[in-house]
Motif scaffolding. Structure first.
Motif, mmCIF file in Angstrom:
data_model
loop_
_atom_site.group_PDB
_atom_site.id
_atom_site.type_symbol
_atom_site.label_atom_id
_atom_site.label_comp_id
_atom_site.label_asym_id
_atom_site.label_seq_id
_atom_site.Cartn_x
_atom_site.Cartn_y
_atom_site.Cartn_z
ATOM 1 N N ARG A 176 0.839 -1.201 0.000
ATOM 2 C CA ARG A 176 0.000 0.000 0.000
ATOM 3 C C ARG A 176 0.868 1.242 0.000
ATOM 4 N NH1 ARG A 176 -3.914 1.013 4.403
ATOM 5 N NH2 ARG A 176 -2.179 0.505 5.774
ATOM 6 N N ARG A 179 4.491 1.455 -0.822
ATOM 7 C CA ARG A 179 5.428 0.579 -0.127
ATOM 8 C C ARG A 179 5.787 -0.618 -1.007
ATOM 9 N NH1 ARG A 179 2.053 0.700 5.485
ATOM 10 N NH2 ARG A 179 3.070 2.501 6.422
ATOM 11 N N THR A 180 6.807 -1.341 -0.556
ATOM 12 C CA THR A 180 7.291 -2.478 -1.344
ATOM 13 C C THR A 180 6.825 -3.788 -0.723
ATOM 14 O OG1 THR A 180 9.248 -1.230 -1.936
ATOM 15 C CG2 THR A 180 9.412 -3.609 -2.131
ATOM 16 N N TRP A 181 6.465 -4.755 -1.580
ATOM 17 C CA TRP A 181 6.169 -6.102 -1.084
ATOM 18 C C TRP A 181 7.295 -7.017 -1.531
ATOM 19 C CZ3 TRP A 181 3.337 -8.030 2.606
ATOM 20 C CH2 TRP A 181 3.186 -9.414 2.689
ATOM 21 N N SER A 182 8.079 -7.501 -0.593
ATOM 22 C CA SER A 182 9.188 -8.400 -0.946
ATOM 23 C C SER A 182 8.614 -9.711 -1.459
ATOM 24 C CB SER A 182 10.054 -8.694 0.284
ATOM 25 O OG SER A 182 10.552 -7.499 0.806
ATOM 26 N N LYS A 229 -5.834 -8.300 10.223
ATOM 27 C CA LYS A 229 -5.467 -6.992 10.763
ATOM 28 C C LYS A 229 -6.048 -5.931 9.830
ATOM 29 C CE LYS A 229 -1.920 -3.713 11.493
ATOM 30 N NZ LYS A 229 -0.812 -3.179 10.741
ATOM 31 N N ASN A 232 -5.901 -4.599 5.897
ATOM 32 C CA ASN A 232 -5.453 -5.378 4.722
ATOM 33 C C ASN A 232 -4.413 -6.453 4.988
ATOM 34 O OD1 ASN A 232 -3.366 -3.510 5.264
ATOM 35 N ND2 ASN A 232 -2.576 -3.807 3.210
ATOM 36 N N ASP A 233 -4.212 -6.824 6.233
ATOM 37 C CA ASP A 233 -3.145 -7.798 6.491
ATOM 38 C C ASP A 233 -3.695 -9.045 7.169
ATOM 39 O OD1 ASP A 233 -1.312 -5.908 5.612
ATOM 40 O OD2 ASP A 233 -0.789 -5.242 7.644
ATOM 41 N N LYS A 240 3.297 -10.732 10.263
ATOM 42 C CA LYS A 240 2.560 -10.635 9.006
ATOM 43 C C LYS A 240 2.904 -11.798 8.076
ATOM 44 C CE LYS A 240 1.804 -7.102 5.442
ATOM 45 N NZ LYS A 240 1.697 -5.658 5.255
ATOM 46 N N ASN A 265 3.309 -15.278 2.438
ATOM 47 C CA ASN A 265 4.588 -15.933 2.702
ATOM 48 C C ASN A 265 4.289 -17.404 2.985
ATOM 49 O OD1 ASN A 265 5.903 -13.453 2.525
ATOM 50 N ND2 ASN A 265 5.678 -13.056 4.722
ATOM 51 N N THR A 277 11.765 -5.747 7.581
ATOM 52 C CA THR A 277 10.624 -6.642 7.324
ATOM 53 C C THR A 277 10.794 -7.965 8.066
ATOM 54 O OG1 THR A 277 10.421 -5.630 5.154
ATOM 55 C CG2 THR A 277 9.260 -7.683 5.469
ATOM 56 N N ALA A 281 7.705 -10.126 9.903
ATOM 57 C CA ALA A 281 7.103 -11.092 8.974
ATOM 58 C C ALA A 281 7.281 -12.515 9.461
ATOM 59 C CB ALA A 281 7.754 -10.933 7.600
ATOM 60 N N SER A 379 -3.375 3.465 8.849
ATOM 61 C CA SER A 379 -2.550 2.408 9.410
ATOM 62 C C SER A 379 -3.017 2.176 10.844
ATOM 63 C CB SER A 379 -1.099 2.885 9.384
ATOM 64 O OG SER A 379 -0.317 2.085 10.221
ATOM 65 N N ARG A 381 -2.060 0.408 14.325
ATOM 66 C CA ARG A 381 -0.958 -0.245 15.046
ATOM 67 C C ARG A 381 -1.349 -0.432 16.494
ATOM 68 N NH1 ARG A 381 3.980 0.740 11.885
ATOM 69 N NH2 ARG A 381 3.155 0.502 9.785
ATOM 70 N N ARG A 396 5.006 -1.295 16.435
ATOM 71 C CA ARG A 396 4.855 -2.505 15.628
ATOM 72 C C ARG A 396 4.190 -3.573 16.474
ATOM 73 N NH1 ARG A 396 5.500 -2.966 10.257
ATOM 74 N NH2 ARG A 396 6.607 -1.131 9.614
#
Ligand code: ATP
Ligand code: BTN
Length: 397
Positions: A176, A179-182, A229, A232-233, A240, A265, A277, A281, A379, A381, A396
């Motif tokens: 989102r 941001r980056t999704w590995s 969560k 979207n998680d 995550k 994952n 991450t 994760a 967000s 948290r 976090r």
């Protein structure tokens, strides 16, 4: 990078390199990661996608059959009969698999076997376990791409409602808000293309619907305490395991299409993720102690998604909200919801009470009054219990 090449092994560069199978999986069951999702002789769509059913190359199908029969020898006759090909054709495909470095072994005069289990996404296996009407009935599979969300948007015009785009690896995976999704090997990276007849205002709830579908699948398939969560998680043990990115194109009062991108994952090596991450994760194979059958996982997620999506189209979040709340992360805990894009830092802190029938997060403010916040670029948290309760710094999980 766009791969149109034959089956490639992890450790190769995703091009025509057909060297050794370098990647032995580090989980309980050693299994080599190999992608059989792209092949030279099959029709190839944009970004190197192959469409299933209908375009599966013979060589891939031989490999899938051997992978599904792991642990036993399969005769050339049996393969030929199952796949409707001659024995010389089977032999030719086996030769080509061996040349590509796949662990296929001819057993003299008695057929073939795999000498190592393979961590493969097998479109035939997905389709066999799929009970949906539209979702996933067309699969587009690629070895490597930038982002399956981008591809689904690019190919939306020529693709049916419910088509699913997946890749073994993404090198520009998106989260989102930029941001980056590995997206290393071993994960599930897929995007569901939807063309619903709904107003644009109804679309944002779909991230939650997808998160719910993934969480319920992880609960039923693996017995994990998976939690949604908001917005979207999916978390397991506070970490995550899945993220969802929905992208919509719309006219004023009508949705043109929505792409629901899901990253899971499944068999991802967490220590290979970026440092920040890595801390937050988790990967399913580590949680359940064995390699995840990604084809089965994908089919089950798509089955759950279609059921929840149809319910959402019929009655909005009304009936889903209670069930999502039952498996929501941070219930009863103090959380901060922060607007990530506002110039000023707009924050709301309160006790998280769950999801309301509009898909909003409901918080009880310190004064006792309730407030509902819509997803947007927000967000959520959890705040640490000890020492940090007076701080406004989001923590976090
Ligand atoms: P919040 O919703 O509170 O902002 P978040 O940090 O999870 O939570 P998202 O925008 O939902 O933010 O997700 C993007 C983040 O996910 C990235 O910034 C990165 O920290 C994390 N991430 C990226 N790749 C992975 C992955 N493969 N597994 C788990 N987490 C990842
Ligand atoms: C997030 O947590 O911020 C959302 C992550 C979404 C990742 C998936 S992987 C498949 C699809 N393609 C992308 O580039 N992103 C989504």
């Amino acid at each position: 990078m766009r791969s149109r090449d034959p089956i490639t092994c992890e450790g190769t560069n995703g091009t025509a390199d057909t060297g050794t199978h370098a990647g032995t999986h580090a989980s309980a069951h050693a299994s080599t990661r190999v992608s059989a999702l792209a092949a030279r002789h099959a029709p190839v769509h944009a970004a190197g996608y192959i469409r299933y059913p209908g375009e599966a190359p013979g060589r891939d199908r031989v490999l899938w059959l051997l992978a599904s029969s792991f642990g036993r020898r399969v005769s050339g006759d049996e393969i030929g009969r199952a796949l409707g090909m001659s024995r010389p054709a089977v032999w030719k495909h086996v030769q080509s698999l061996i040349a590509a470095g796949l662990p296929v072994e001819p057993v003299k005069g008695r057929g073939y076997r795999l000498i190592q289990p393979l961590d493969l996404i097998i479109p035939d296996d997905i389709l066999r376990s799929l009970h949906t009407r539209t979702i996933g009935r067309t699969l587009f599979c690629a070895q490597e791409t930038g982002s399956t969300n981008n591809d689904a948007k690019d190919m939306a015009g020529e693709s049916p409602d419910g088509a699913v785009f997946m890749a073994e690896v993404q090198n520009l995976g998106k989260g989102r808000i930029g941001r980056t999704w590995s997206s290393p090997p071993g994960g599930v990276y897929m995007s569901i293309l939807l063309k619903p007849d709904i107003p644009p205002s109804q679309a944002p709830g779909l991230a939650l619907v997808a998160g719910y579908a993934v969480a319920s699948t992880l609960r039923s398939l693996f017995g994990l305490d998976a939690r949604v969560k908001w917005p979207n998680d999916v978390l397991v043990g506070g970490k995550k395991v899945c993220g969802v990115l929905c992208e919509m194109r719309a006219e004023a009062d009508r949705v043109a299409d929505i792409v629901v991108g899901i990253g899971i994952n499944a068999n991802v090596e967490i220590k290979g993720l970026p440092a920040a991450t890595r801390e937050t994760a988790a990967s399913l194979n580590d949680l359940i102690g064995r390699t995840v059958d990604r084809s089965l996982l994908i089919a089950n997620v798509l089955n759950s998604f279609e059921a929840a999506y149809e319910e959402y189209l019929r009655s909005g979040m009304e009936s889903l909200a209670r069930r999502i709340t039952e498996i929501a992360a941070y219930l009863g805990q103090e959380v901060t919801v922060k607007n990530l894009t506002a110039a000023h830092s707009a924050e709301t802190t309160g006790t998280f009470l769950g999801i309301d029938p509009q898909g909003r997060a409901v918080l009880k403010l310190p004064g006792g009054e309730g407030v509902a916040v819509s997803a947007g670029d927000l967000s959520l948290r959890v705040r640490r219990r000890s020492g940090a309760s007076s701080s406004s710094r989001p923590c976090r999980p």
